[in-house]
Design an enzyme around this catalytic site. Structure first.
Site, PDB file in Angstrom:
ATOM      1  CG  HIS A 514      -7.684 -21.995 -38.124  1.00  0.00           C
ATOM      2  ND1 HIS A 514      -8.229 -21.945 -36.606  1.00  0.00           N
ATOM      3  CD2 HIS A 514      -7.818 -23.001 -38.247  1.00  0.00           C
ATOM      4  CE1 HIS A 514      -8.748 -22.138 -36.035  1.00  0.00           C
ATOM      5  NE2 HIS A 514      -8.641 -23.216 -37.315  1.00  0.00           N
ATOM      6  CG  ASP A 562      -3.823 -11.654 -39.716  1.00  0.00           C
ATOM      7  OD1 ASP A 562      -4.217 -12.046 -39.453  1.00  0.00           O
ATOM      8  OD2 ASP A 562      -2.905 -10.152 -40.161  1.00  0.00           O
ATOM      9  CD  GLU A 571      -9.661 -24.121 -41.904  1.00  0.00           C
ATOM     10  OE1 GLU A 571      -8.988 -25.303 -41.069  1.00  0.00           O
ATOM     11  OE2 GLU A 571     -10.226 -23.525 -40.884  1.00  0.00           O
TER      12      GLU A 571
END
Length: 595
Positions: A514, A562, A571
């Site tokens: 992310h 994932d 993230e």
């Protein structure tokens, strides 16, 4: 104020040879003087003092007296010439051998922790904001945020630089400062490890990039200030669609929407953490006197401001409160005061950091489910370990001893809580300690605990203390290192998913991180705020690998998704990556030199 170095030096100590070169040189000079003052015998005088008129000198035109034998002068010259000729020939052959290229056996590959360290530090290169240095070594990044602060009419201040926090382009100064403090602490204690890995200059450049920016966020040349910049950029999307750093999905280099600056006028927690970051960095850069003094002065100014104008930097409803809400500032007073004492030697900071009332407000005596959890929000556990260092190595005594002993005992209790024999924290079936009690994004808390356990075990070893007590049971420092090692090994791939949660390390790692910059190709196309959503939502792997990023991590069942849109798994953050994987042992010494 103490007359000795309040830090006391790093843990890594190199032993010097007791017989110095100067001593040996003086002894040789004594031998030389004795030789020159000694009377020479007749043969030795004939070597040195034959006068032109001396008959023996004429005789030596045909013969050479070597003391024990007399030889023909012609034979002597022929012998010496032959020896010199052979020597020149051998030297010429050796010169040819040296200049002809030949293959050396390659040096052994670095161990797994050194490899992970190399990669972990690269994450900070990928998060840089501002004009990037020439050797940033992240090909898909470029200059960005070049108008930060200057484009906000209410501030009109140069806030270019620093680091983006995570997968967005917001600069949150609270966790950024914590990351710089932790990096500095690791360099102060383990600079030899960084140097052996070839990363010392790199990590110091990372710290300086952060501290240079932090010095811009307040009037660092003044002794008294009334405001500090807390944040650049905006993430709140609750007020409807509008271009900001969370609503848009664009590369930082392509941002064209407003980036407001958030200033605070009473933010003791932020000021305390920033003071800690600058104070710790001033120790890192102590060889650069001017810069070190500038950092220390800024730290003193910030700490005074935080003490004088009380308040949290993230009041309810503010943008910082939605993402990095601070629960209090008392722990930052202890933390910042301790670092300022180590940086300056000013005992007034130690008096403050060891004030029982401050410790009480920071939560040192009431425990609770998060007791011992060290994070960007709660610095108490780190402060207790740091001040235990002071007691172990410098033992300042009265009037500090009582609270220092309390912190030392509490540090022991925290270390006990990390061990699997106790039930303070659950563990997943795969062995990951649940310091945030099963909530998302667990890894940032795990690496902080692993660092504290490792550094505290090194403190005990350096103080010739083999371990500590948990109740009636004694545990060796090896138990703490085992804890640190098992947790870092889990993060690097020894887990049920067989996945490294550090991107770029090992063969299997998250491919859908992310992160805006990593997920959008650098193809010359400038995507609009919503035009970049297609890159956020695609199922394809990121076109750019953000090497070294430790993602948020698995859930409490060791599961991991994932998926780019699920930031609770994928993230990375500055605070989560603030402790590089340097465990569990120092690097091996260099191999022996061979001619």
């Amino acid at each position: 104020m103490f007359g000795r170095d309040p830090w006391g030096g790093a843990l890594e100590i190199s032993n010097a040879d007791s017989a110095t070169d100067d001593d040996r040189s003086r002894n040789l000079q004594d031998y030389d003087r004795a030789a020159l003052s000694r009377q020479l015998d007749e043969t030795q005088q004939s070597w040195l003092l034959a006068a032109p008129g001396d008959p023996s000198g004429k005789k030596k035109k045909r013969y050479v007296d070597l003391g024990c034998v007399v030889v023909s002068r012609k034979l002597f010259l022929w012998t010496v010439g032959s020896v010199l000729g052979i020597g020149l020939l051998v030297g010429f052959i050796m010169l040819i051998i040296k200049t002809v290229p030949h293959h050396h056996r390659p040096s052994p590959p670095p161990d797994e922790y050194t490899q992970a360290l190399h990669k972990a530090l690269m994450f900070f290169n990928a998060q840089r904001s501002g004009p990037l240095p020439k050797h940033n070594n992240v090909s898909w990044r470029g200059n960005s945020g070049m108008k930060d602060g200057l484009s906000d009419d209410s501030v009109k201040k140069n806030l270019v630089g620093g680091y983006y926090d995570a997968g967005d382009a917001i600069k949150f100064n609270f966790p950024m400062s914590f990351a710089m403090t932790m990096l500095s602490w690791s360099v102060i204690e383990y600079s030899a490890k960084y140097e052996a890995a070839g990363e010392l200059d790199h990590v110091k450049n990372i710290i300086k990039w952060g501290t240079d920016y932090l010095l811009k966020t307040f009037n660092s040349s003044a002794d008294t200030i009334d405001r500090v910049v807390a944040q650049v950029g905006q993430g709140d999307t609750s007020k409807g669609p509008g271009p900001n750093d969370h609503y848009c999905w664009v590369r930082p280099e392509d941002i064209d929407y407003p980036r407001p600056v958030y200033e605070c006028h009473s933010c003791s927690d932020l000021a305390g953490e920033m003071a800690a970051a600058l104070a710790a960095a001033s120790i890192v850069f102590k060889d650069s006197k001017t810069y070190s003094e500038k950092l220390a002065h800024g730290a003193r100014t910030l700490f005074k401001y935080g003490r004088d104008q009380r308040g949290r930097y993230s009041p309810g409803g503010s943008d910082p409160s939605l993402f990095y809400n601070s629960t209090g500032y008392w722990d930052e007073f202890v933390w910042g005061g301790a670092w300022l004492y180590f940086a300056t030697g000013n005992s007034s900071y130690l008096q403050l950091a060891t004030a029982p009332g401050l410790a009480k407000h920071a939560g040192a005596f009431w425990g609770g489910p998060d007791y011992g959890v060290f994070s960007w929000d709660n610095k108490l556990a780190g402060s207790q370990v740091l001040l235990s260092r002071l007691r172990l190595f410098l033992s300042p005594g009265y009037p500090y001893e009582e609270i220092l002993m309390t912190f030392h005992n509490q540090t022991g209790n925290i270390m006990c809580s990390y061990l699997p024999y106790f039930k303070s924290f659950n563990r997943t079936k795969g062995g990951l300690i649940q310091l945030n009690h099963g909530r998302p994004q667990p890894l940032q808390y795990v690496v902080n605990a692993a660092f504290l356990a490792s550094v505290y075990s090194d403190y005990l070893d350096a103080a010739d203390t083999p371990g500590w007590y948990c109740g009636p049971n004694f545990y060796s420092t090896d138990v703490l290192r085992d804890f640190a090692k098992t947790q870092i090994d889990y993060i690097l791939g020894n887990n049920p998913q067989k996945m490294s949660y550090v991107v770029g390390y090992s063969k299997r790692y998250p491919k859908h991180v992310h992160h805006r910059g990593a997920s959008i190709p650098k193809n010359g196309v400038k995507y609009s705020c919503k035009g970049g959503w297609k890159w956020r939502d695609t199922k394809k792997p990121n076109p750019n690998t953000i090497v070294g990023a430790m993602v948020a991590g698995p859930d409490r069942h060791d599961g991991f998704k994932d998926v780019r849109t699920n930031y609770n798994y994928t993230e990375p953050t500055l605070a989560g990556n603030a402790v590089p994987p340097m465990f569990p042992t120092p690097p091996p010494p260099p191999s022996a030199w061979k001619p």
